[in-house]
Design an enzyme around this catalytic site. Structure first.
Site, PDB file in Angstrom:
ATOM      1  N   ARG A 184     -15.159 -21.209   7.103  1.00 15.89           N
ATOM      2  CA  ARG A 184     -16.488 -20.717   7.473  1.00 15.89           C
ATOM      3  C   ARG A 184     -17.373 -21.832   8.028  1.00 15.89           C
ATOM      4  NH1 ARG A 184     -18.016 -20.741   1.318  1.00 15.89           N
ATOM      5  NH2 ARG A 184     -19.264 -22.643   1.246  1.00 15.89           N
ATOM      6  N   TRP A 197     -13.857 -26.945   5.786  1.00 16.11           N
ATOM      7  CA  TRP A 197     -12.449 -27.009   5.422  1.00 16.11           C
ATOM      8  C   TRP A 197     -12.376 -27.701   4.073  1.00 16.11           C
ATOM      9  CZ3 TRP A 197     -12.048 -29.295  10.834  1.00 16.11           C
ATOM     10  CH2 TRP A 197     -12.546 -30.586  10.881  1.00 16.11           C
ATOM     11  N   GLU A 277       0.137 -21.998  13.497  1.00  9.74           N
ATOM     12  CA  GLU A 277      -0.296 -20.593  13.361  1.00  9.74           C
ATOM     13  C   GLU A 277      -0.067 -19.794  14.637  1.00  9.74           C
ATOM     14  OE1 GLU A 277      -1.781 -23.118  11.981  1.00  9.74           O
ATOM     15  OE2 GLU A 277      -2.076 -22.565   9.878  1.00  9.74           O
ATOM     16  N   ASP A 326     -19.660 -15.954  -2.129  1.00  9.39           N
ATOM     17  CA  ASP A 326     -18.233 -16.109  -1.835  1.00  9.39           C
ATOM     18  C   ASP A 326     -17.363 -14.998  -2.402  1.00  9.39           C
ATOM     19  OD1 ASP A 326     -16.071 -17.586  -0.684  1.00  9.39           O
ATOM     20  OD2 ASP A 326     -17.258 -19.387  -1.022  1.00  9.39           O
TER      21      ASP A 326
HETATM   22  C1  LIG Z   1     -12.676 -14.561   5.343  1.00  9.11           C
HETATM   23  C2  LIG Z   1     -12.073 -15.850   4.903  1.00  9.11           C
HETATM   24  C3  LIG Z   1     -12.856 -16.999   4.819  1.00  9.11           C
HETATM   25  C4  LIG Z   1     -12.314 -18.215   4.429  1.00  9.11           C
HETATM   26  N1  LIG Z   1     -13.116 -19.316   4.357  1.00  9.11           N
HETATM   27  C5  LIG Z   1     -12.600 -20.514   4.020  1.00  9.11           C
HETATM   28  C6  LIG Z   1     -13.423 -21.677   4.010  1.00  9.11           C
HETATM   29  O1  LIG Z   1     -14.617 -21.622   4.273  1.00  9.11           O
HETATM   30  N2  LIG Z   1     -12.835 -22.866   3.694  1.00  9.11           N
HETATM   31  C7  LIG Z   1     -11.507 -22.966   3.402  1.00  9.11           C
HETATM   32  O2  LIG Z   1     -11.038 -24.076   3.158  1.00  9.11           O
HETATM   33  N3  LIG Z   1     -10.699 -21.870   3.378  1.00  9.11           N
HETATM   34  C8  LIG Z   1     -11.226 -20.651   3.696  1.00  9.11           C
HETATM   35  N4  LIG Z   1     -10.428 -19.541   3.704  1.00  9.11           N
HETATM   36  C9  LIG Z   1      -9.007 -19.663   3.323  1.00  9.11           C
HETATM   37  C10 LIG Z   1      -8.196 -20.324   4.422  1.00  9.11           C
HETATM   38  O3  LIG Z   1      -8.363 -19.662   5.641  1.00  9.11           O
HETATM   39  C11 LIG Z   1      -6.717 -20.337   4.054  1.00  9.11           C
HETATM   40  O4  LIG Z   1      -6.573 -21.152   2.918  1.00  9.11           O
HETATM   41  C12 LIG Z   1      -5.808 -20.842   5.166  1.00  9.11           C
HETATM   42  O5  LIG Z   1      -4.466 -20.760   4.742  1.00  9.11           O
HETATM   43  C13 LIG Z   1      -6.108 -22.247   5.574  1.00  9.11           C
HETATM   44  O6  LIG Z   1      -5.258 -22.622   6.627  1.00  9.11           O
HETATM   45  P1  LIG Z   1      -4.545 -24.040   6.650  1.00  9.11           P
HETATM   46  O7  LIG Z   1      -3.450 -23.985   5.618  1.00  9.11           O
HETATM   47  O8  LIG Z   1      -4.016 -24.154   8.035  1.00  9.11           O
HETATM   48  O9  LIG Z   1      -5.561 -25.060   6.332  1.00  9.11           O
HETATM   49  C14 LIG Z   1     -10.953 -18.302   4.095  1.00  9.11           C
HETATM   50  C15 LIG Z   1     -10.162 -17.158   4.181  1.00  9.11           C
HETATM   51  C16 LIG Z   1     -10.695 -15.942   4.570  1.00  9.11           C
HETATM   52  C17 LIG Z   1      -9.834 -14.732   4.638  1.00  9.11           C
HETATM   53 MN   LIG Z   2      -2.029 -24.230   8.769  1.00 12.77          MN
END
Ligand SMILES: Cc1cc2nc3c(=O)[nH]c(=O)nc-3n(C[C@H](O)[C@H](O)[C@H](O)COP(=O)(O)O)c2cc1C
Ligand SMILES: [Mn+2]
Length: 526
Positions: A184, A197, A277, A326
């Protein structure tokens, strides 16, 4: 037949009777949340027996944003999640994954020929770079502002407006591999946002890799151990270095908003860090993702996205992010996160702004989580083959509770499974793991409650451990670090020191059941 883009997907939702277009004026500040929240809990009274998850909503009259449209709740039901991934059941995706996992070495020419369709299918997964695309219809290098987009403030105590469904693209400076993650973004002003992140996510690791590279440039071959501690400290707000000593530099970031559903979903999938991805999206949609190169940064983004934000994150800049309502049902507290500076916005003409809200479950993200659960099961079974099924109940908000059934073959195996789950990517965050025998239906929480609580001697069967916990956990002793619990609710064996007799489960015999079946109508109870 993959969806070409968000608009194609919206049209499909409409055809399936899964979309409600709303022409009444609504405010992106709080009001859209209240509407979407009611719809996602389906307190519409139409069909109380139905699973939650009302229709997707397309708001077409947004206060302060004439002509703008906002899409929300696109994934917000089991049926729509299936539609998004173009399957009748999510198990079909799992089956496709299993096919690739189960590949045996071909025994002869015929076997090899049989493998050709699979190899051809694999060719479709890889993204394709094209020269231009709809996301470049309007290119704005200056005089742009995020204020032009109908970005929501979700909840009353949120720190401001947040972009909640962004696909954040970064590159590993070491390997050159791309990552797309959903993190977000709090809108600070028209040209800057937060970049949330969390530290265990891939975007954060790319950021630290940039820091490591900058640090190396600054001091030559530095002491890696000290550099690591310092980088962790700095990326979390503290610094062991004085102001003038800090390495400077920036990291390029691009963000796509409003992509076809496979790309959006791929950004939340907890894939291994090195699996891109875009490849996952290509697998899911069975058609390559088309990418275009950004205008001001060296990154590629989906060609058909509605909105692209380009810019960078400064390596030495952190700013207060949050609070934000959240998916735990609580506000996540403010913390320090990097700042994203926009250098360019490109978008389609009349872009549709795609978003979501999170809050008390069940909500839209719950359905995405369920899809992840189903799709990842075969992958979990690869490393933990005794797993029969898993359930992450939505009230467990992904990271608080996992129920696992196993085929138990040796003493202590339930504990082995817990430790294996805690070592599996983002499953490391699981606060409570319940392990049951294979005859327990983990999807039936009532049955799980009955059996788990009957079967445990708590002092004997509960296992505590310490380790990383989810950034959203507000109860752990320290942010991101705390304890976790596993409950071994399998039937205990003599080889595990349990020598008391184990009672039979109460079940009626078949003969009596058949007798009553026959008489049932005559009894006149129904
Ligand atoms: C609607 C939504 C919002 C999200 N917001 C966040 C966030 O703000 N920060 C975060 O670290 N993960 C957030 N996530 C979870 C990550 O998208 C998820 O852990 C994802 O696997 C991260 O990708 P990566 O492994 O490539 O880092 C969110 C997931 C959803 C469905
Ligand atoms: Mn990833």
């Amino acid at each position: 037949m993959a969806y070409d883009d968000l608009r194609d997907w919206i049209a499909a939702l409409d055809r399936a009777g899964e979309l409600k277009k709303i022409r009444t004026e609504v405010d992106p500040i709080l009001e859209i949340t209240e509407i979407a929240d009611r719809v996602s809990k389906d307190v519409l009274g139409r069909n109380p027996a139905r699973q939650p998850g009302g229709p997707a909503l397309l708001f077409q009259n947004i206060k302060g944003h004439p002509g703008a449209q906002v899409l929300i709740n696109q994934f917000g039901s089991a049926r729509r999640m299936n539609l998004a991934l173009e399957v009748d059941k999510l198990d079909e995706v799992a089956d496709r994954i299993r096919q690739f996992i189960d590949v045996k070495s071909p025994q002869g020419f015929l076997d090899k020929v049989k493998m050709l369709p699979m190899l051809a299918e694999m060719g479709k997964f890889f993204p394709k770079t094209v020269s231009t695309g709809p996301c470049k219809e309007v290119i704005r290098r200056d005089n742009f502002s995020l204020d032009e987009f109908p970005i929501l403030q979700c909840w009353p105590k949120d720190a401001g407006r947040f972009i909640t469904l962004p696909c954040v693209v970064t590159r590993d400076p070491k390997t050159g591999k791309r990552n797309v993650g959903m993190y977000r973004m709090q809108v600070y002003d028209g040209q800057t946002t937060g970049m949330h992140w969390q530290r265990q996510k891939v975007g954060a690791e790319h950021y630290r890799e940039q820091m490591r590279a900058a640090e190396k440039n600054r001091v030559g071959t530095s002491d890696p151990a000290r550099a690591a501690v310092d980088i962790m400290a700095r990326s979390s707000g503290g610094s062991l270095l004085a102001e003038g000593e800090r390495p400077t530099g920036k990291m390029e970031v691009a963000v796509a908003i409003g992509t076809d559903p496979a790309i959006t979903f791929s950004a939340i999938v907890p894939a291994p860090p090195d699996v891109e991805e875009y490849l996952i999206a290509g697998f899911l949609r069975q058609k390559p993702v088309e990418l275009v190169t950004c205008e001001t940064v060296d990154l590629e983004v989906p060609a058909t996205a509605e909105i692209i934000l380009e810019g960078h994150v400064n390596l030495e800049e952190l700013k207060t992010e949050g609070p934000f309502g959240d998916h735990t049902g609580y506000y996540s507290l403010e913390d320090l996160y990097p700042v994203f500076h926009l250098t360019c916005i490109t978008h389609r003409k009349n872009p549709i702004y795609s978003t979501t809200i999170v809050g008390k479950p069940p909500m839209e993200d719950g359905w995405m989580g369920k899809a992840v659960e189903r799709i990842f099961l075969p992958l979990m079974k690869l490393t933990i083959p005794e797993i029969v099924d898993i359930n992450l109940p939505v009230e467990g908000v992904f990271h608080n509770l996992m129920i696992v059934s196993i085929k138990k073959s040796y003493p202590g195996q339930a504990r082995k499974v817990m430790n294996a789950v805690w070592s599996l990517g983002q499953a490391m965050f699981t606060k409570c793991i319940l392990v049951v025998d294979e005859d327990v239906n983990v999807q039936d929480v009532g049955e799980v409650t009955l059996k788990v609580l009957n079967h445990i001697d708590p002092e004997r069967d509960i296992q505590f451990t310490l380790g990383p916990v989810d950034s959203l956990d507000h109860a752990s002793r320290l942010p991101n670090y705390g304890s976790k619990m596993g409950i071994d609710a399998t039937r205990k064996w003599p080889s595990e020191g349990f020598t008391r007799p184990w009672p039979d489960e109460i079940l009626m015999d078949e003969k009596t059941k058949a007798l009553v079946d026959k008489k049932w109508k005559e009894l006149g109870i129904e």
